[in-house]
Design a protein around this motif. Structure first.
Motif, short mmCIF file in Angstrom:
data_model
loop_
_atom_site.label_atom_id
_atom_site.label_comp_id
_atom_site.label_asym_id
_atom_site.label_seq_id
_atom_site.Cartn_x
_atom_site.Cartn_y
_atom_site.Cartn_z
N VAL A 1 4.15 10.17 -7.08
CA VAL A 1 5.20 10.46 -8.07
C VAL A 1 4.57 10.72 -9.44
O VAL A 1 4.93 11.67 -10.13
CB VAL A 1 6.22 9.30 -8.13
N ALA A 2 3.59 9.88 -9.82
CA ALA A 2 2.93 10.06 -11.12
C ALA A 2 2.20 11.41 -11.17
O ALA A 2 2.29 12.13 -12.17
CB ALA A 2 1.96 8.91 -11.37
N VAL A 3 1.49 11.77 -10.11
CA VAL A 3 0.78 13.05 -10.07
C VAL A 3 1.79 14.20 -10.11
O VAL A 3 1.58 15.19 -10.82
CB VAL A 3 -0.14 13.13 -8.82
N GLY A 4 2.89 14.06 -9.38
CA GLY A 4 3.92 15.10 -9.39
C GLY A 4 4.51 15.31 -10.77
O GLY A 4 4.72 16.44 -11.22
N ILE B 1 0.84 -1.20 0.00
CA ILE B 1 0.00 0.00 0.00
C ILE B 1 0.87 1.25 0.00
O ILE B 1 0.63 2.20 -0.75
CB ILE B 1 -0.96 -0.01 1.19
N VAL B 2 1.92 1.26 0.82
CA VAL B 2 2.83 2.42 0.87
C VAL B 2 3.49 2.62 -0.49
O VAL B 2 3.57 3.75 -0.99
CB VAL B 2 3.89 2.24 1.98
N LEU B 3 3.95 1.54 -1.12
CA LEU B 3 4.58 1.67 -2.44
C LEU B 3 3.57 2.16 -3.48
O LEU B 3 3.91 2.99 -4.33
CB LEU B 3 5.17 0.33 -2.87
N GLY B 4 2.35 1.66 -3.40
CA GLY B 4 1.32 2.10 -4.35
C GLY B 4 1.00 3.57 -4.20
O GLY B 4 0.88 4.30 -5.19
N VAL B 5 0.85 4.03 -2.97
CA VAL B 5 0.56 5.45 -2.72
C VAL B 5 1.74 6.32 -3.16
O VAL B 5 1.56 7.37 -3.76
CB VAL B 5 0.21 5.68 -1.23
N THR B 6 2.95 5.86 -2.88
CA THR B 6 4.14 6.61 -3.30
C THR B 6 4.19 6.72 -4.82
O THR B 6 4.46 7.80 -5.36
CB THR B 6 5.42 5.92 -2.77
N ALA B 7 3.94 5.62 -5.52
CA ALA B 7 3.94 5.65 -6.99
C ALA B 7 2.88 6.60 -7.51
O ALA B 7 3.11 7.33 -8.49
CB ALA B 7 3.73 4.24 -7.53
N LEU B 8 1.72 6.63 -6.87
CA LEU B 8 0.66 7.53 -7.28
C LEU B 8 1.09 8.99 -7.11
O LEU B 8 0.89 9.81 -8.01
CB LEU B 8 -0.61 7.26 -6.45
#
Length: 150
Positions: A110-113, A101-108
């Motif tokens: 990064v993508a938004v950024g 979950i932490v990796l998924g939220v982090t990837a999200l």
């Protein structure tokens, strides 16, 4: 420590309380061989794996295996669903877990950024765009000659 798989019908006990003993491993199916068993308490250990289906085939008895590390999904009879009594909850899901979950939220994030940065760059480029024809450094000789002719 593990629960030994030494249960035979000849033991013939009624109550078994092994709660809060830091036991690990799985529940041996041979526990279900105890015909006179009316109470089985395994609460607060580190037991894992699946709850043996054979435990459900026994006549109704008091079963408590809360606060262990059993694998989800729990059997319907001891889970937290409509037909369950919660006697073996909670369980540890085989799903993504906290790290996933932490990796998924982090990837999200990064993508938004990156998307925000790209949109900002396009906006800045559009706002600061200057037509090369309007710059004196980029004038072509053909355009200068055309301006001189009447």
């Amino acid at each position: 420590d593990h629960i030994p798989d030494v249960f035979t019908p000849s033991l013939n006990f009624q109550r078994l309380n092994m709660s809060k003993n830091e036991l690990s491993g799985s529940i041996p199916p041979s526990i279900a061989l105890q015909d006179r068993l009316v109470s089985l308490d395994l609460e607060g250990n580190k037991l894992s794996g699946k709850i043996p289906d054979v435990l459900d085939s026994r006549p109704k008895y008091q079963f408590n295996a809360r606060n262990n590390r059993f694998t989800c999904p729990l059997p319907e009879w001891c889970g937290t669903g409509v037909n369950g009594d919660g006697s073996c909850a909670p369980c540890e899901d085989d799903g993504p877990g906290t790290v996933g979950i932490v990796l998924g939220v982090t990837a999200l994030f990064v993508a938004v950024g990156l998307l925000v940065a790209l949109l900002g760059l396009l906006w800045w480029k559009k706002k600061h765009y200057v037509d090369p024809e309007e710059l004196p450094l980029f004038t072509s000789p053909q355009r200068d000659v055309a301006k001189l002719q009447p």
